[in-house]
Design a protein around this motif. Sequence first.
Motif: not given
Length: 247
Positions: A180, A182, A185-186, A206-207, A210
């Motif tokens: 999971r 994202w 990352s959050v 994190f971008l 991805a």
Amino acid sequence: MSRREAMPFSGSALKWFAVLIMLVDHIGACLLEVFVLNYYGVSPLAGRIDNLYFWLSLDSVLRGIGRAAFPIFCFLLVEGAVHTRSPRKYLLRLASFALISEIPFDLALHNQPFYWGTQNVFFTLLAGLLVIQAFQRSPGQEWRGMLALAVLGAAAELCGTDYGAIGVAVIAVMYLLRERFWAASVLSLILLVLLARIEIFSIPAFLILALYNGKRGRQPKYFFYVFYPVHLLILWAAGNFVLPALL
């Protein structure tokens, strides 16, 4: 070809990018903060630097850029832990370079060969890898992994490893939520910002992650391990012997 495989960045590309911005970060942390700005009172340039606002501003920019390196290294550590053929050798390699890198780290960040207040980031990654292995060895008994996280996070904090308990927690989050992306990352970003507000500048990491295509890519086996202590020694030497001749 799956959507993930169509992404542009291999593990090798991510690692090169992380190494580059880590170097940028350490130019600020070592050359500027230790030597030019004399944060710790150990610089041979003490009293010789004018226009401090310029140097402080430059340092802020370099350290901001460098915030993206740590999340990428954590992500790659998780990938390595999941796919390695020899967890024991992976662990020993990290432990070896943690020890090898400590004197270069102390020289670069404190201009002395032994400084017990802080330890290099390899120790944080090593603690994180031990937590991952605790989870891997105890399927269905996640409490063992959580116990390892608590113990090793506390140890990292007490020993003053780079990023401390938060760093170990970020590695655990990236492992546990690796399916999971994202969510991982959050939560990782929230943990990092709790550590220091400047970590908000780690968002680009994190971008970029991805865009990982799941492939290892071609990379020299030990270069990235060796680069860490070697570049720290070079920065320390530049601060002690090159900058005094130039400034």
